[in-house]
Design a protein around this motif. Structure first.
Motif, PDB file in Angstrom:
ATOM      1  N   TRP B  53       0.828  -1.215   0.000  1.00 17.18           N
ATOM      2  CA  TRP B  53       0.000   0.000   0.000  1.00 17.18           C
ATOM      3  C   TRP B  53       0.862   1.264   0.000  1.00 17.18           C
ATOM      4  O   TRP B  53       0.927   2.009  -0.968  1.00 17.18           O
ATOM      5  CB  TRP B  53      -0.918   0.001   1.224  1.00 17.18           C
ATOM      6  N   SER B  54       1.572   1.488   1.133  1.00 20.50           N
ATOM      7  CA  SER B  54       2.303   2.763   1.233  1.00 20.50           C
ATOM      8  C   SER B  54       3.728   2.616   0.738  1.00 20.50           C
ATOM      9  O   SER B  54       4.519   1.853   1.278  1.00 20.50           O
ATOM     10  CB  SER B  54       2.276   3.278   2.667  1.00 20.50           C
ATOM     11  N   ASN B  59       1.992   5.268  -4.611  1.00 20.86           N
ATOM     12  CA  ASN B  59       1.551   4.218  -3.688  1.00 20.86           C
ATOM     13  C   ASN B  59       0.696   3.171  -4.403  1.00 20.86           C
ATOM     14  O   ASN B  59       0.384   3.295  -5.594  1.00 20.86           O
ATOM     15  CB  ASN B  59       0.846   4.817  -2.463  1.00 20.86           C
ATOM     16  N   LEU B  61      -2.490   2.218  -4.167  1.00 25.55           N
ATOM     17  CA  LEU B  61      -3.816   2.588  -4.688  1.00 25.55           C
ATOM     18  C   LEU B  61      -3.685   3.329  -6.011  1.00 25.55           C
ATOM     19  O   LEU B  61      -4.387   3.030  -6.981  1.00 25.55           O
ATOM     20  CB  LEU B  61      -4.531   3.488  -3.682  1.00 25.55           C
ATOM     21  N   PHE B  80      -3.482  -7.283  -2.880  1.00 19.35           N
ATOM     22  CA  PHE B  80      -2.942  -6.223  -2.040  1.00 19.35           C
ATOM     23  C   PHE B  80      -2.283  -6.859  -0.825  1.00 19.35           C
ATOM     24  O   PHE B  80      -2.726  -7.905  -0.346  1.00 19.35           O
ATOM     25  CB  PHE B  80      -4.070  -5.288  -1.581  1.00 19.35           C
ATOM     26  N   SER B  82      -0.732  -5.452   2.802  1.00 15.94           N
ATOM     27  CA  SER B  82      -0.519  -4.193   3.504  1.00 15.94           C
ATOM     28  C   SER B  82      -0.647  -4.314   5.009  1.00 15.94           C
ATOM     29  O   SER B  82      -1.248  -5.250   5.538  1.00 15.94           O
ATOM     30  CB  SER B  82      -1.561  -3.198   2.986  1.00 15.94           C
ATOM     31  N   GLU B  84      -2.068  -1.794   6.511  1.00 16.54           N
ATOM     32  CA  GLU B  84      -3.318  -1.049   6.759  1.00 16.54           C
ATOM     33  C   GLU B  84      -4.437  -2.082   6.811  1.00 16.54           C
ATOM     34  O   GLU B  84      -5.019  -2.423   5.794  1.00 16.54           O
ATOM     35  CB  GLU B  84      -3.602  -0.059   5.621  1.00 16.54           C
ATOM     36  N   HIS B  89      -9.789   0.430   5.106  1.00 12.51           N
ATOM     37  CA  HIS B  89      -8.688   0.376   4.145  1.00 12.51           C
ATOM     38  C   HIS B  89      -8.830  -0.823   3.205  1.00 12.51           C
ATOM     39  O   HIS B  89      -8.623  -0.706   2.002  1.00 12.51           O
ATOM     40  CB  HIS B  89      -7.338   0.310   4.880  1.00 12.51           C
ATOM     41  N   ALA B  93      -9.254  -0.717  -0.871  1.00 13.34           N
ATOM     42  CA  ALA B  93      -8.373  -1.430  -1.805  1.00 13.34           C
ATOM     43  C   ALA B  93      -9.196  -2.291  -2.760  1.00 13.34           C
ATOM     44  O   ALA B  93      -8.940  -2.326  -3.964  1.00 13.34           O
ATOM     45  CB  ALA B  93      -7.381  -2.296  -1.032  1.00 13.34           C
TER      46      ALA B  93
END
Lengths: 280, 121
Positions: B53-54, B59, B61, B80, B82, B84, B89, B93
């Motif tokens: 994610w980050s 990033n 998204l 994904f 992550s 988060e 979140h 996603a």
């Protein structure tokens, strides 16, 4: 581990739960008893054996046997069988139901993933598939602690990600502040949890239309396997279905239990429940 | 052999995930952020993408949204991955076009389970 210590513990397992722990798997003993040893303030399995010997037939021996059984499970384990049960078998049971309910038993259901997976699949059936019939799922495990965990409906970070899609996780679970996930009230209310030793008669649990006893027999001695099969088969309703694990078979063990023609890997009674016997 | 692009700014995560995914019989490539990943996809569209994610620069998204607009950008199955981990979140996603979601930390069993869930294995 000392050989005499191993044999004592293996004997307790055989007697308490029917579990067969061969010498090659003696490493399981220390791993699975670690929590119990800590709780009892003991430093080794050796000490535990001394205590058990000084208090024969104590409640502790039963707990030891329960802790030694495998708790391994995951959501949607053996998925095709679960889907067939919910999509084909349950609608049939529902049509035949005379008292407005269909009962399912997850025998040796560990921490409840099998029961909750069934509950999820049932909730996803098109409306009216089961009419007004109530589905009741009972999951049992020999271990009190495991049952308590199943009853809580709370699953950890790793458990919740095994076998479960994120879509179902978000639909049926809520995240707690502990980062664990809790099953929805709607699904939890469909699942009853009991502590039960499959070596004992199961009359108290009642009669079931579908009994799942999967991957439980595998780790048992042959006499225990036979006893467990007899105990669970006696709780089958007249056209009830017993489903074993993919690699398990009841062939030749119980007289009066025959493979189901409609459900591969399933078994049905062909005599009255009271006439089931251990095959000669 | 199927291919998987692992997108994460942590080299350690890329190595750990890469080893697990190679064991699942995927050809593995790596990218350190969204723009690198987009370049890699333009060179050759992978079958699967494991996506953090980050990350700096672009990033996860933003990467998904950009990728899904590319030619053949709808083809890769995106998982994904992550830290988060709250429902909002994860939901975001999934709405952005991810096919599955792994909450960090993960182990081999989780990756295998999630890849099976989306039909990659």
């Amino acid at each position: 581990m000392d050989e005499s210590v191993y044999s004592e513990i293996a004997q307790i397992a055989r007697k308490g739960s029917g579990q067969d722990i061969p010498p090659t798997k003696s490493y399981l003993i220390e791993a699975r008893l670690a929590t119990l040893l800590r709780r009892e303030g003991l430093s080794s399995v050796d000490e535990l054996v001394h205590i058990l010997n000084s208090r024969p037939d104590s409640k502790l021996a039963g707990e030891v046997a329960a802790e030694l059984t495998s708790k391994k499970t995951r959501f949607f384990d053996g998925r095709p069988a679960l889907e067939r049960i919910v999509q084909t078998v349950l609608p049939d049971c529902a049509r035949r139901a005379t008292d407005g309910r269909v009962r399912i038993w997850c025998a040796g259901g560990s921490t409840g993933q099998e029961a909750y997976s069934l509950a999820m699949l049932i909730s996803e059936l098109p409306q009216d598939t089961l009419g007004d019939v109530q589905i009741e799922i009972v999951t049992t495990d020999i271990c009190e602690k495991t049952s308590a965990s199943a009853r809580s409906g709370i699953f950890g970070h790793f458990e919740i990600q095994k076998g479960l899609s994120v879509r179902r996780m978000l639909t049926h679970f809520t995240r707690l502040e502990t980062s664990e996930w809790q099953i929805s009230h709607a699904l939890a209310s469909k699942v009853g949890v009991r502590t039960h030793n499959l070596m004992q008669p199961a009359d108290g649990l009642g009669i079931f239309d579908v009994i799942l006893c999967r991957n439980v027999l595998t780790e048992m001695t042959r006499p225990a396997r036979t006893q467990v099969l007899l105990n669970v088969a006696r709780q089958l309703s007249d056209r009830g279905l017993l489903v074993l694990g993919e690699k398990e078979s009841a062939a030749g063990l119980i007289a009066g239990l025959e493979p189901s023609r409609a459900f591969r890997g399933g078994y049905m009674r062909n005599v009255d429940a009271g006439e089931l016997t251990i095959a000669a | 052999m199927k291919s998987c692009l692992i997108v994460d700014d942590s080299r350690v995560v890329r190595k750990v995930a890469g080893r697990i995914i190679s064991d699942l019989k995927f050809e593995v490539r790596e990218a350190g952020d969204g723009t690198e990943a987009l370049d890699a996809c333009r060179q050759q569209m992978p079958d699967a993408i494991l996506l953090d994610w980050s990350m700096p620069v672009m990033n996860g998204l933003d990467f998904i949204r950009a990728l899904r607009r590319e030619e053949n950008g709808r083809k890769p199955i995106i998982v994904f991955c992550s830290t988060e981990n709250d429902a909002e979140h994860i939901g975001e996603a999934m709405r952005s076009g991810a096919n599955e979601f792994i909450m960090k930390p993960f182990d081999a069993d989780i990756i295998e389970s999630k890849f099976a869930e989306v039909g990659l294995i």
